[in-house]
Scaffold this active site. Structure first.
Site, PDB file in Angstrom:
ATOM      1  N   TYR A 149       0.837  -1.204   0.000  1.00 22.54           N
ATOM      2  CA  TYR A 149       0.000   0.000   0.000  1.00 22.54           C
ATOM      3  C   TYR A 149       0.870   1.251   0.000  1.00 22.54           C
ATOM      4  O   TYR A 149       0.620   2.187  -0.770  1.00 22.54           O
ATOM      5  CB  TYR A 149      -0.929  -0.009   1.212  1.00 22.54           C
ATOM      6  CG  TYR A 149      -1.822   1.211   1.283  1.00 22.54           C
ATOM      7  CD1 TYR A 149      -2.826   1.405   0.342  1.00 22.54           C
ATOM      8  CD2 TYR A 149      -1.656   2.169   2.283  1.00 22.54           C
ATOM      9  CE1 TYR A 149      -3.647   2.537   0.386  1.00 22.54           C
ATOM     10  CE2 TYR A 149      -2.466   3.285   2.343  1.00 22.54           C
ATOM     11  CZ  TYR A 149      -3.459   3.467   1.395  1.00 22.54           C
ATOM     12  OH  TYR A 149      -4.264   4.581   1.440  1.00 22.54           O
TER      13      TYR A 149
ATOM     14  N   LYS B 146       0.997   4.235  -2.847  1.00 25.23           N
ATOM     15  CA  LYS B 146       0.715   5.647  -2.588  1.00 25.23           C
ATOM     16  C   LYS B 146       1.952   6.523  -2.806  1.00 25.23           C
ATOM     17  O   LYS B 146       1.826   7.703  -3.166  1.00 25.23           O
ATOM     18  CB  LYS B 146       0.157   5.822  -1.179  1.00 25.23           C
ATOM     19  CG  LYS B 146      -1.272   5.296  -1.032  1.00 25.23           C
ATOM     20  CD  LYS B 146      -2.231   5.986  -1.996  1.00 25.23           C
ATOM     21  CE  LYS B 146      -3.681   5.576  -1.780  1.00 25.23           C
ATOM     22  NZ  LYS B 146      -4.620   6.270  -2.684  1.00 25.23           N
TER      23      LYS B 146
END
Length: 259
Positions: free
Chosen positions: A158, A162
């Site tokens: 994740y 990002k």
């Protein structure tokens, strides 16, 4: 106060819940016309119907998986005239799955996160931004995360996704600097939405524990930041906003009150 968003066309991905839904409500209050996309068609239909009735605006809803580049292209190429030129693109669709270490993350979870969080954003940019450039008008707002600025254990994929959104945002801003287009990232910390429920794959007890002991942000807090960025005068470009609840100081620094 000047309303710079009335009559503008706003496309929001992941609009059926959470930050996307909150953005839809705030833009509707400004009199903007909306293109709402999400995978959950029933929730999307109800939202679109409610907004049309309450605010008397034009709302177009479409089921869309941003990972599917062909579906994204079909949507944008088939927009009817009232929605043909998008003024603001809110790239909100995104997710996190699991808290495994990098070397233990299931391959399917890796693919879903990277395809949604990176390729999904890029699919929308590649399809929407050319028309913005041609019309010398537009604003891309990417919903990023503190995970795009900091890494933390159990969030490797994740965080990587990002960080990629952060890089895409910065690079796109450089790519269009000779045009009037604006490019913004909104980078929240802890926001109490379905985010953690999805991360823990439906385990409500684990999801609730993430927000225990502090007053987390809510979707409307982030939507207000999106609206602020979108409503600035044309010469003002908000590059990035990192937004924490008051009891959070970094990705892994949180003060929790004991019961």
């Amino acid at each position: 106060m000047i309303n710079r968003l009335k009559g503008k066309t706003i496309l929001i991905t992941g609009a059926s819940a959470g930050i996307g839904e909150a953005c839809a409500h705030l833009f509707a209050q400004q009199g903007s016309n909306l293109i709402l996309t999400a995978r959950r068609e029933v929730k999307l239909h109800k939202l679109a119907s409610d907004l049309q009735k309450e605010y008397k605006i034009e709302v177009m809803e479409r089921a869309l998986d941003v990972r599917d580049s062909s579906a994204v292209e079909r949507l944008i190429s088939s927009l009817p005239d009232p929605f043909k030129h998008i003024d603001v693109l809110v790239n909100n669709a995104g997710l996190v799955l699991g808290v495994e270490k990098a070397h233990e993350t299931p391959g399917d979870d890796v693919d879903i996160m990277l395809d949604t969080n990176i390729k999904g954003v890029l699919n929308m940019i590649r399809t929407v931004v050319p028309d913005m450039v041609a019309n010398l008008q537009g604003h891309v707002i990417n919903i990023s995360s503190i995970a795009g600025h900091e890494a933390y254990p159990g969030g490797s994929v994740y965080c990587a996704s990002k960080h990629a959104v952060d890089a895409l945002t910065k690079s796109l801003r450089m790519d269009v600097v000779s045009t009037p287009l604006r490019v913004t990232a909104i980078s929240p910390g802890l926001v109490d939405t379905e985010f953690s429920l999805v991360r823990f794959k439906g385990d409500a007890k684990k999801a609730e524990a993430v927000y225990q002991g502090l007053e987390a942000l809510v979707a409307e807090d982030i939507a207000e930041a999106v609206l602020f960025a979108a409503s600035r005068p044309a010469h003002v470009q908000i590059a990035d906003m990192i937004i924490f609840p008051t009891q959070q100081a970094a990705a892994t620094v949180v003060h929790r009150e004991s019961k």
